[in-house]
Scaffold this motif. Structure first.
Motif, mmCIF file in Angstrom:
data_model
loop_
_atom_site.group_PDB
_atom_site.id
_atom_site.type_symbol
_atom_site.label_atom_id
_atom_site.label_comp_id
_atom_site.label_asym_id
_atom_site.label_seq_id
_atom_site.Cartn_x
_atom_site.Cartn_y
_atom_site.Cartn_z
ATOM 1 N N ASP A 173 38.827 6.494 37.454
ATOM 2 C CA ASP A 173 39.353 5.534 36.485
ATOM 3 C C ASP A 173 39.536 6.266 35.157
ATOM 4 O OD1 ASP A 173 40.105 3.111 35.355
ATOM 5 O OD2 ASP A 173 38.039 2.565 34.829
ATOM 6 N N THR B 116 40.881 -0.452 35.992
ATOM 7 C CA THR B 116 39.474 -0.569 36.356
ATOM 8 C C THR B 116 39.293 -1.612 37.462
ATOM 9 O OG1 THR B 116 38.931 0.045 34.088
ATOM 10 C CG2 THR B 116 37.157 -0.904 35.420
ATOM 11 N N ARG C 188 36.651 3.328 25.587
ATOM 12 C CA ARG C 188 36.217 1.999 25.163
ATOM 13 C C ARG C 188 34.725 1.864 25.419
ATOM 14 N NH1 ARG C 188 39.399 -2.860 27.512
ATOM 15 N NH2 ARG C 188 39.217 -1.644 29.409
ATOM 16 N N GLN D 9 31.938 -1.767 32.733
ATOM 17 C CA GLN D 9 32.889 -2.570 33.508
ATOM 18 C C GLN D 9 33.103 -1.958 34.898
ATOM 19 O OE1 GLN D 9 36.866 -2.749 31.870
ATOM 20 N NE2 GLN D 9 37.556 -4.175 33.459
ATOM 21 N N ASP E 73 36.851 6.906 31.877
ATOM 22 C CA ASP E 73 37.288 6.239 30.659
ATOM 23 C C ASP E 73 36.078 6.120 29.756
ATOM 24 O OD1 ASP E 73 38.040 4.639 28.607
ATOM 25 O OD2 ASP E 73 38.667 2.924 29.824
HETATM 26 MG MG MG Z 1 39.826 0.228 32.321
#
Ligand code: MG
Ligand code: GDP
Length: 441
Positions: free
Chosen positions: A188, A110, A136, A142, A133
């Motif tokens: 990502d 990331t 998470r 993020q 992603d």
């Molecule tokens: Mg990541």
């Protein structure tokens, strides 16, 4: 008889080559250095065997002693392996160029997405980040922060829609990029702490959905030995075109670079060196090689020695040495200047085999000393420089006056010269040029 002839010939031949003993001794050190750098053992074995093979055929050099020479071969080989076919990013013929990032959780994907986006933006591209992603909880956010810092667009599933499908997100992002005229898409993806099948399948599905122009395998330089199994798993599970090494700002010596390169044959393209967006650069094989070897002093010495020691000059000198007679004051001056050019490096000479006694000689010469010596020699006539034996008392007085030094100093120089000439005669043939880094035992 023919047996004996053969052995004579082979001993003649081996004289001009690096000996097995020299190679083995140095390779033991190299092996330790590589293991300490966390290069995986099987890679160390193959690599050292490769180096031995290559060193065996090499002529003994004029400029370097055997140990230095083997280190140089190792360093060259490392640079070649690490850098072999380094290449730039491949851009798609019809935009957008799709770059997919893969790697373990925490590898730095990331962060890299942000760095790469910024780097590309600085080259007048219009990259867009894609949040694929969805594993998470904070992953999307993020990436959004990264995108904002890099000043680039980001494509992410609407929050509150439940857990989205990363494959669908990736697929849709390409159309979106096309419509919004982004010329590069950076995807990502999710990582796991360890290699697992579900993760691999997801990454492979994303790959199939978007057909990336580049799949970059992101690997933490600190994982050391584990780099081998991780790289292998990603190679088989997803496949990749290039490698990005992260966390090189840490104290890892970077053995992972050699392991990954050796195992996968894929080029290492970028290096990540911190948490900030600008801590990012193209990968430099030479820097990595010396980091892995950790023989900076010796490598600098080798480089300097070679630079200073001009092979042609060596040949010229060597010719005079066989007799010791043709060695003139001009050669003496030239030689000292060559040594002087080596600067502080000359102190390292004492560490090299066979060079111990040379260091003392060299340490007696400092810059001011050399200027005076040069002045004295320049006050001599060409005849005197060629044939110092003719420099009698009245000539010494004249030279002292002309160069602004005392007669004692002129005497000192002449004595030193004759000493050097004697030493050269003694060493002629066996040792190359005394005082030069080429000196061999
Ligand atoms: Mg990541
Ligand atoms: P991901 O799980 O692969 O996406 O990894 P992240 O990008 O979230 O990075 C994991 C952690 O490593 C974060 O705390 C990053 O700030 C940090 N990180 C990433 N790259 C580097 C680097 O090159 N150097 C250092 N020191 N930290 C890094």
């Amino acid at each position: 008889l023919s047996d004996r002839l053969t052995s004579v010939f082979s001993s003649l031949r081996s004289k001009g080559r690096l000996s097995d003993a020299d190679i083995d001794a140095t390779c033991r050190e190299i092996r330790i250095a590589l293991l300490e750098a966390d290069v995986a053992l099987p890679v160390v074995k193959t690599f050292v065997a490769q180096v031995k093979e290559r060193a065996r055929g090499v002529e003994v050099s004029q400029a370097l002693n055997p140990a230095q020479q083997v280190v140089k071969i190792v360093n060259d080989e490392l640079i070649e392996i690490l850098g072999g076919e380094t290449r730039r990013l491949r851009y798609a013929k019809t935009p957008p160029t799709v770059i997919m990032l893969a790697g373990l959780q925490g590898a730095g994907k990331t962060t890299l997405a942000g760095k790469l986006a910024r780097w590309l933006r600085d080259q007048n591209h219009t990259p867009m980040l894609v949040a694929a992603d969805l594993q998470r909880p904070n992953a999307v956010q993020q990436l959004q922060v990264m995108a904002e810092r890099a000043g680039v667009a980001v494509y992410a599933p609407e929050p509150g829609n439940g857990v989205g499908d990363p494959i669908e997100v990736a697929r849709q992002s390409i159309d979106h990029a096309r419509r919004q005229q982004h010329d590069i898409v950076i995807i990502d993806t999710a990582g796991r702490l360890g290699i697992d099948q579900e993760l691999m399948k997801q990454a492979a599905d994303i790959r199939d959905a978007v057909s990336p122009d580049e799949v970059l395998f992101v690997v933490d330089a600190m994982i050391g030995q584990d780099a081998v199994s991780t790289a292998q798993a990603f190679m088989e599970g997803v496949g990749f075109d290039g490698v990005v090494l992260t966390k090189l700002d840490g104290d890892a010596r970077g053995g992972a670079a050699l392991s990954v390169r050796h195992i996968t044959g894929k080029p290492i393209m970028f290096a990540s060196t911190g948490e900030k967006l600008e801590d990012f650069d193209a990968f430099h094989p030479d820097r990595m090689a010396s980091r892995i070897l950790d023989m900076g002093d010796i490598l600098t010495l080798i480089e300097q020695a070679q630079k200073t020691f001009d092979e042609a000059e060596a040949a010229k000198m060597a010719g005079k040495l066989t007799s010791g007679e043709g060695f003139t004051l001009e050669d003496f001056l030239e030689q000292m200047m060559m040594v002087q050019k080596m600067g502080p490096i000359k102190n390292l000479l004492g560490m090299m085999p066979g060079m111990g006694q040379m260091r003392e000689q060299l340490n007696q010469v400092d810059d001011r000393d050399l200027d005076r010596i040069a002045a004295i020699i320049r006050s001599m006539t060409p005849g005197e420089r060629q044939n110092p034996k003719m420099i009698d008392g009245s000539r010494r007085a004249r030279i002292a006056k002309g160069s602004g030094v005392t007669v004692t100093e002129v005497n000192g120089l002449v004595t030193r010269f004759f000493d050097a000439q004697k030493m050269m005669k003694r060493m002629a043939g066996g040792m190359g040029i005394p005082g030069m880094p080429g000196g061999r035992k």
